[in-house]
Scaffold this motif. Structure first.
Motif, short mmCIF file in Angstrom:
data_model
loop_
_atom_site.label_atom_id
_atom_site.label_comp_id
_atom_site.label_asym_id
_atom_site.label_seq_id
_atom_site.Cartn_x
_atom_site.Cartn_y
_atom_site.Cartn_z
N THR A 45 43.97 64.94 24.83
CA THR A 45 45.12 65.72 24.34
C THR A 45 44.87 66.20 22.92
O THR A 45 45.12 67.37 22.60
CB THR A 45 46.40 64.86 24.37
OG1 THR A 45 46.66 64.45 25.71
CG2 THR A 45 47.59 65.65 23.86
N ALA A 46 44.37 65.32 22.07
CA ALA A 46 44.11 65.71 20.67
C ALA A 46 43.00 66.74 20.57
O ALA A 46 43.03 67.62 19.71
CB ALA A 46 43.75 64.47 19.86
N ALA A 47 42.00 66.65 21.45
CA ALA A 47 40.86 67.55 21.35
C ALA A 47 41.13 68.91 21.98
O ALA A 47 40.66 69.93 21.48
CB ALA A 47 39.63 66.92 22.02
N ALA A 48 41.88 68.93 23.09
CA ALA A 48 42.05 70.17 23.84
C ALA A 48 43.42 70.80 23.67
O ALA A 48 43.58 72.00 23.87
CB ALA A 48 41.80 69.92 25.33
N PHE A 101 32.77 60.96 20.58
CA PHE A 101 32.20 61.91 19.60
C PHE A 101 32.78 63.31 19.81
O PHE A 101 33.13 64.00 18.84
CB PHE A 101 30.68 61.94 19.75
CG PHE A 101 30.00 62.91 18.84
CD1 PHE A 101 29.79 62.62 17.50
CD2 PHE A 101 29.56 64.15 19.32
CE1 PHE A 101 29.16 63.53 16.66
CE2 PHE A 101 28.94 65.06 18.49
CZ PHE A 101 28.74 64.75 17.15
N LEU A 102 32.88 63.71 21.07
CA LEU A 102 33.40 65.06 21.36
C LEU A 102 34.87 65.20 20.98
O LEU A 102 35.31 66.29 20.58
CB LEU A 102 33.25 65.35 22.86
CG LEU A 102 31.90 65.84 23.36
CD1 LEU A 102 31.95 66.02 24.87
CD2 LEU A 102 31.51 67.15 22.70
N GLY A 107 38.45 70.98 19.36
CA GLY A 107 37.52 72.09 19.54
C GLY A 107 36.44 71.88 20.56
O GLY A 107 35.61 72.76 20.76
N ALA A 108 36.40 70.75 21.24
CA ALA A 108 35.36 70.52 22.25
C ALA A 108 35.60 71.43 23.44
O ALA A 108 36.75 71.73 23.79
CB ALA A 108 35.38 69.07 22.71
N PRO A 109 34.53 71.92 24.08
CA PRO A 109 34.71 72.76 25.28
C PRO A 109 35.47 72.02 26.38
O PRO A 109 35.22 70.84 26.63
CB PRO A 109 33.27 73.06 25.72
CG PRO A 109 32.41 72.78 24.52
CD PRO A 109 33.11 71.71 23.75
N ALA A 110 36.36 72.72 27.02
CA ALA A 110 37.20 72.08 28.05
C ALA A 110 36.36 71.50 29.17
O ALA A 110 36.65 70.41 29.68
CB ALA A 110 38.20 73.09 28.59
N TRP A 111 35.27 72.20 29.56
CA TRP A 111 34.47 71.71 30.69
C TRP A 111 33.84 70.35 30.38
O TRP A 111 33.73 69.49 31.26
CB TRP A 111 33.38 72.72 31.06
CG TRP A 111 32.32 72.91 30.01
CD1 TRP A 111 32.30 73.86 29.04
CD2 TRP A 111 31.15 72.11 29.82
NE1 TRP A 111 31.18 73.71 28.24
CE2 TRP A 111 30.46 72.64 28.71
CE3 TRP A 111 30.62 71.00 30.48
CZ2 TRP A 111 29.27 72.10 28.23
CZ3 TRP A 111 29.42 70.46 30.01
CH2 TRP A 111 28.76 71.02 28.90
#
Length: 225
Positions: A45-48, A101-102, A107-111
């Protein structure tokens, strides 16, 4: 509250030679599953910042962990617990650290947030079924202690799954949710390696016409093996 008789039988289970040697690390490793479920949701949730990605990530993990549970059980039956559990634990821990890490920052790619949980589910070691298999090896229904051992296992497992979110909650004021994934990786290795090295786990059961079965029952908790 357990009756005195029940409490005495739990003590009898734990006093049996070899019981604590595998049960304590098994519960330490299963604490990682208590952390993993909520940490996965919060980290993705935080990343995407997308509920769709969060749903896909958790579904990918759950589907791969459940669908491949029989395959992991067959690997353990064929190669033994030490040779199968330890590589699984290190591979799953590596996946958890990569996901931490991601997701440490947005900002990590959703895939990648979907693919990595799916890969972790492929190799996650089935610590719950393995522990129940070891109880069945230790007790041959002597004095009814096998059923008491299963009962003790269930009680402590529920406590562990309650402790996982509490532990994550204690981490969140000081670190992002991804720290929970890293903590789950460390707990998984810290539990699985000594569990696989316990004397009872190293002993291979004799085959009597049929293959010994590592219980491929429900995962060790609501979301994990």
């Amino acid at each position: 509250m357990s009756s005195p008789h029940g409490a005495d039988s739990y003590r009898a289970v734990l006093r049996t030679p070899g019981a604590v040697r595998f049960f304590a690390p098994a519960m330490l490793g299963r604490l990682s599953f208590g952390l993993l479920g909520l940490a996965l949701v919060l980290s993705v949730t935080a990343a995407a910042d997308s509920y769709a990605v969060v749903g896909a990530a958790t579904a990918a993990y759950g589907a791969s962990a459940t669908a491949l549970a029989p395959a992991r059980a067959r690997l353990i039956d064929r190669h033994g617990m030490p040779r199968a559990l330890v590589p699984m634990a290190f591979l799953a821990a590596a996946g958890l650290l990569a996901l931490a890490f991601l997701t440490w920052r947005p900002g990590a790619p959703a895939w990648s947030l979907i693919a990595l949980p799916a890969l972790i589910g492929v190799v996650i070691p089935p610590l719950g079924p393995v522990t129940r298999t070891l109880w069945s090896r230790l007790f041959h229904d002597r004095d009814g202690l096998r059923q008491r051992a299963y009962s003790l296992d269930s009680v402590v497992e529920e406590a562990v799954f309650l402790a996982g979110p509490l532990l994550l909650g204690a981490l969140l004021p000081f670190a992002p949710p991804a720290a929970g994934l890293a903590g789950a990786a460390l707990l998984l290795v810290a539990g699985a390696v000594p569990l696989a090295g316990a004397p009872l786990a190293r002993r291979r059961p004799r085959r009597r016409g049929t293959r010994p079965r590592t219980a491929a029952r429900r995962p060790g908790g609501p979301c994990c093996p």
